[in-house]
Write a protein that holds these residues in place. Structure first.
Motif, PDB file in Angstrom:
ATOM      1  N   ASN A   1      26.845 -34.345  21.078  1.00  0.00           N
ATOM      2  CA  ASN A   1      27.367 -33.852  19.798  1.00  0.00           C
ATOM      3  C   ASN A   1      26.692 -34.536  18.624  1.00  0.00           C
ATOM      4  OD1 ASN A   1      29.112 -32.014  20.917  1.00  0.00           O
ATOM      5  ND2 ASN A   1      30.849 -33.413  20.916  1.00  0.00           N
ATOM      6  N   ASP A   2      26.493 -35.854  18.714  1.00  0.00           N
ATOM      7  CA  ASP A   2      25.835 -36.578  17.628  1.00  0.00           C
ATOM      8  C   ASP A   2      24.397 -36.098  17.435  1.00  0.00           C
ATOM      9  OD1 ASP A   2      28.101 -38.079  17.198  1.00  0.00           O
ATOM     10  OD2 ASP A   2      27.370 -39.819  18.332  1.00  0.00           O
ATOM     11  N   ARG A   3      23.726 -35.842  18.530  1.00  0.00           N
ATOM     12  CA  ARG A   3      22.321 -35.455  18.463  1.00  0.00           C
ATOM     13  C   ARG A   3      22.140 -34.047  17.899  1.00  0.00           C
ATOM     14  NH1 ARG A   3      18.462 -36.861  23.264  1.00  0.00           N
ATOM     15  NH2 ARG A   3      19.051 -38.844  22.382  1.00  0.00           N
ATOM     16  N   TYR A   4      23.011 -33.131  18.265  1.00  0.00           N
ATOM     17  CA  TYR A   4      22.818 -31.731  17.912  1.00  0.00           C
ATOM     18  C   TYR A   4      23.843 -31.201  16.905  1.00  0.00           C
ATOM     19  CZ  TYR A   4      19.648 -31.844  21.835  1.00  0.00           C
ATOM     20  OH  TYR A   4      18.626 -32.166  22.684  1.00  0.00           O
ATOM     21  N   PHE A   5      24.525 -32.087  16.183  1.00  0.00           N
ATOM     22  CA  PHE A   5      25.590 -31.675  15.264  1.00  0.00           C
ATOM     23  C   PHE A   5      25.092 -30.730  14.179  1.00  0.00           C
ATOM     24  CE2 PHE A   5      28.163 -32.372  11.410  1.00  0.00           C
ATOM     25  CZ  PHE A   5      29.365 -31.902  11.884  1.00  0.00           C
ATOM     26  N   ASN A   6      23.953 -31.010  13.586  1.00  0.00           N
ATOM     27  CA  ASN A   6      23.459 -30.193  12.471  1.00  0.00           C
ATOM     28  C   ASN A   6      22.538 -29.067  12.909  1.00  0.00           C
ATOM     29  OD1 ASN A   6      24.814 -31.576  10.423  1.00  0.00           O
ATOM     30  ND2 ASN A   6      23.297 -33.198  10.479  1.00  0.00           N
ATOM     31  N   ARG A   7      22.348 -28.903  14.188  1.00  0.00           N
ATOM     32  CA  ARG A   7      21.480 -27.852  14.702  1.00  0.00           C
ATOM     33  C   ARG A   7      22.168 -26.495  14.570  1.00  0.00           C
ATOM     34  NH1 ARG A   7      19.426 -27.726  20.926  1.00  0.00           N
ATOM     35  NH2 ARG A   7      18.184 -25.853  20.777  1.00  0.00           N
ATOM     36  N   ILE A   8      21.443 -25.514  14.065  1.00  0.00           N
ATOM     37  CA  ILE A   8      21.998 -24.172  13.918  1.00  0.00           C
ATOM     38  C   ILE A   8      21.373 -23.288  14.985  1.00  0.00           C
ATOM     39  CG2 ILE A   8      22.192 -22.157  12.429  1.00  0.00           C
ATOM     40  CD1 ILE A   8      22.117 -24.042  10.048  1.00  0.00           C
ATOM     41  N   HIS A   9      22.191 -22.766  15.857  1.00  0.00           N
ATOM     42  CA  HIS A   9      21.704 -21.919  16.938  1.00  0.00           C
ATOM     43  C   HIS A   9      21.511 -20.489  16.440  1.00  0.00           C
ATOM     44  CE1 HIS A   9      22.198 -24.966  20.019  1.00  0.00           C
ATOM     45  NE2 HIS A   9      23.253 -25.341  19.343  1.00  0.00           N
ATOM     46  N   LYS A  10      20.637 -19.780  17.086  1.00  0.00           N
ATOM     47  CA  LYS A  10      20.299 -18.423  16.692  1.00  0.00           C
ATOM     48  C   LYS A  10      21.567 -17.558  16.608  1.00  0.00           C
ATOM     49  CE  LYS A  10      16.529 -16.395  18.206  1.00  0.00           C
ATOM     50  NZ  LYS A  10      15.574 -15.768  19.129  1.00  0.00           N
ATOM     51  N   GLY A  11      21.786 -16.950  15.459  1.00  0.00           N
ATOM     52  CA  GLY A  11      22.933 -16.086  15.259  1.00  0.00           C
ATOM     53  C   GLY A  11      24.143 -16.800  14.669  1.00  0.00           C
ATOM     54  N   PHE A  12      24.253 -18.114  14.852  1.00  0.00           N
ATOM     55  CA  PHE A  12      25.412 -18.827  14.350  1.00  0.00           C
ATOM     56  C   PHE A  12      25.297 -19.147  12.862  1.00  0.00           C
ATOM     57  CE2 PHE A  12      26.237 -19.345  18.775  1.00  0.00           C
ATOM     58  CZ  PHE A  12      27.601 -19.503  18.863  1.00  0.00           C
ATOM     59  N   GLY A  13      24.078 -19.182  12.345  1.00  0.00           N
ATOM     60  CA  GLY A  13      23.900 -19.468  10.929  1.00  0.00           C
ATOM     61  C   GLY A  13      24.563 -18.423  10.047  1.00  0.00           C
ATOM     62  N   GLN A  14      24.602 -17.190  10.505  1.00  0.00           N
ATOM     63  CA  GLN A  14      25.184 -16.099   9.729  1.00  0.00           C
ATOM     64  C   GLN A  14      26.704 -16.178   9.656  1.00  0.00           C
ATOM     65  OE1 GLN A  14      23.682 -12.786  11.900  1.00  0.00           O
ATOM     66  NE2 GLN A  14      21.605 -12.981  11.096  1.00  0.00           N
ATOM     67  N   VAL A  15      27.332 -16.775  10.655  1.00  0.00           N
ATOM     68  CA  VAL A  15      28.802 -16.815  10.690  1.00  0.00           C
ATOM     69  C   VAL A  15      29.349 -18.230  10.579  1.00  0.00           C
ATOM     70  CG1 VAL A  15      28.995 -14.691  12.025  1.00  0.00           C
ATOM     71  CG2 VAL A  15      28.823 -16.874  13.214  1.00  0.00           C
ATOM     72  N   ARG A  16      28.497 -19.167  10.216  1.00  0.00           N
ATOM     73  CA  ARG A  16      28.917 -20.577  10.170  1.00  0.00           C
ATOM     74  C   ARG A  16      30.099 -20.786   9.226  1.00  0.00           C
ATOM     75  NH1 ARG A  16      25.026 -25.801   9.612  1.00  0.00           N
ATOM     76  NH2 ARG A  16      26.652 -27.320   9.983  1.00  0.00           N
ATOM     77  N   ASP A  17      30.058 -20.226   8.024  1.00  0.00           N
ATOM     78  CA  ASP A  17      31.146 -20.403   7.067  1.00  0.00           C
ATOM     79  C   ASP A  17      32.465 -19.865   7.619  1.00  0.00           C
ATOM     80  OD1 ASP A  17      29.434 -21.602   5.253  1.00  0.00           O
ATOM     81  OD2 ASP A  17      28.973 -19.710   4.249  1.00  0.00           O
ATOM     82  N   THR A  18      32.405 -18.728   8.253  1.00  0.00           N
ATOM     83  CA  THR A  18      33.615 -18.125   8.827  1.00  0.00           C
ATOM     84  C   THR A  18      34.174 -18.999   9.940  1.00  0.00           C
ATOM     85  OG1 THR A  18      32.721 -15.931   8.374  1.00  0.00           O
ATOM     86  CG2 THR A  18      34.563 -16.047   9.918  1.00  0.00           C
ATOM     87  N   LEU A  19      33.313 -19.484  10.816  1.00  0.00           N
ATOM     88  CA  LEU A  19      33.778 -20.344  11.905  1.00  0.00           C
ATOM     89  C   LEU A  19      34.355 -21.651  11.376  1.00  0.00           C
ATOM     90  CD1 LEU A  19      30.874 -19.882  14.474  1.00  0.00           C
ATOM     91  CD2 LEU A  19      33.216 -19.028  14.674  1.00  0.00           C
ATOM     92  N   GLU A  20      33.718 -22.236  10.368  1.00  0.00           N
ATOM     93  CA  GLU A  20      34.236 -23.481   9.801  1.00  0.00           C
ATOM     94  C   GLU A  20      35.601 -23.263   9.163  1.00  0.00           C
ATOM     95  OE1 GLU A  20      31.167 -24.936   7.225  1.00  0.00           O
ATOM     96  OE2 GLU A  20      30.082 -25.850   8.896  1.00  0.00           O
ATOM     97  N   SER A  21      35.838 -22.103   8.553  1.00  0.00           N
ATOM     98  CA  SER A  21      37.142 -21.856   7.933  1.00  0.00           C
ATOM     99  C   SER A  21      38.247 -21.758   8.984  1.00  0.00           C
ATOM    100  CB  SER A  21      37.099 -20.579   7.086  1.00  0.00           C
ATOM    101  OG  SER A  21      36.994 -19.436   7.912  1.00  0.00           O
ATOM    102  N   TYR A  22      37.912 -21.307  10.199  1.00  0.00           N
ATOM    103  CA  TYR A  22      38.910 -21.237  11.272  1.00  0.00           C
ATOM    104  C   TYR A  22      39.356 -22.614  11.739  1.00  0.00           C
ATOM    105  CZ  TYR A  22      37.814 -16.268  11.928  1.00  0.00           C
ATOM    106  OH  TYR A  22      37.622 -14.927  11.772  1.00  0.00           O
ATOM    107  N   PHE A  23      38.469 -23.598  11.654  1.00  0.00           N
ATOM    108  CA  PHE A  23      38.756 -24.922  12.214  1.00  0.00           C
ATOM    109  C   PHE A  23      39.069 -25.961  11.161  1.00  0.00           C
ATOM    110  CE2 PHE A  23      36.161 -22.743  15.410  1.00  0.00           C
ATOM    111  CZ  PHE A  23      37.043 -22.817  16.463  1.00  0.00           C
ATOM    112  N   ASP A  24      39.210 -25.587   9.925  1.00  0.00           N
ATOM    113  CA  ASP A  24      39.581 -26.547   8.862  1.00  0.00           C
ATOM    114  C   ASP A  24      41.065 -26.689   8.731  1.00  0.00           C
ATOM    115  OD1 ASP A  24      37.038 -27.310   8.194  1.00  0.00           O
ATOM    116  OD2 ASP A  24      36.831 -25.818   6.619  1.00  0.00           O
TER     117      ASP A  24
END
Length: 60
Positions: free
Chosen positions: A37-60
């Motif tokens: 997790n520490d190593r790959y925390f800021n890595r954006i996987h293909k397709g996840f960059g488009q929905v990152r804000d939405t996913l983060e709002s679910y887990f805040d």
């Protein structure tokens, strides 16, 4: 992502023939997961960059 973590875990556990206790196995897997997790925390996987804000709002 899951397959990448599983492959890494297999590589790390291969040199060990057995763990003395179940707790030592749990600790080993936990440390490996935290390191991954520490190593790959800021890595954006293909397709996840488009929905990152939405996913983060679910887990805040």
């Amino acid at each position: 992502m899951i397959e990448s973590f599983n492959n890494r875990l297999k590589r790390k556990t291969k040199p060990k023939t057995e763990f003395p206790t179940e707790q030592s196995l749990d600790t080993f897997i936990g440390v490996q997961a935290m390191d991954y997790n520490d190593r790959y925390f800021n890595r954006i996987h293909k397709g996840f960059g488009q929905v990152r804000d939405t996913l983060e709002s679910y887990f805040d």
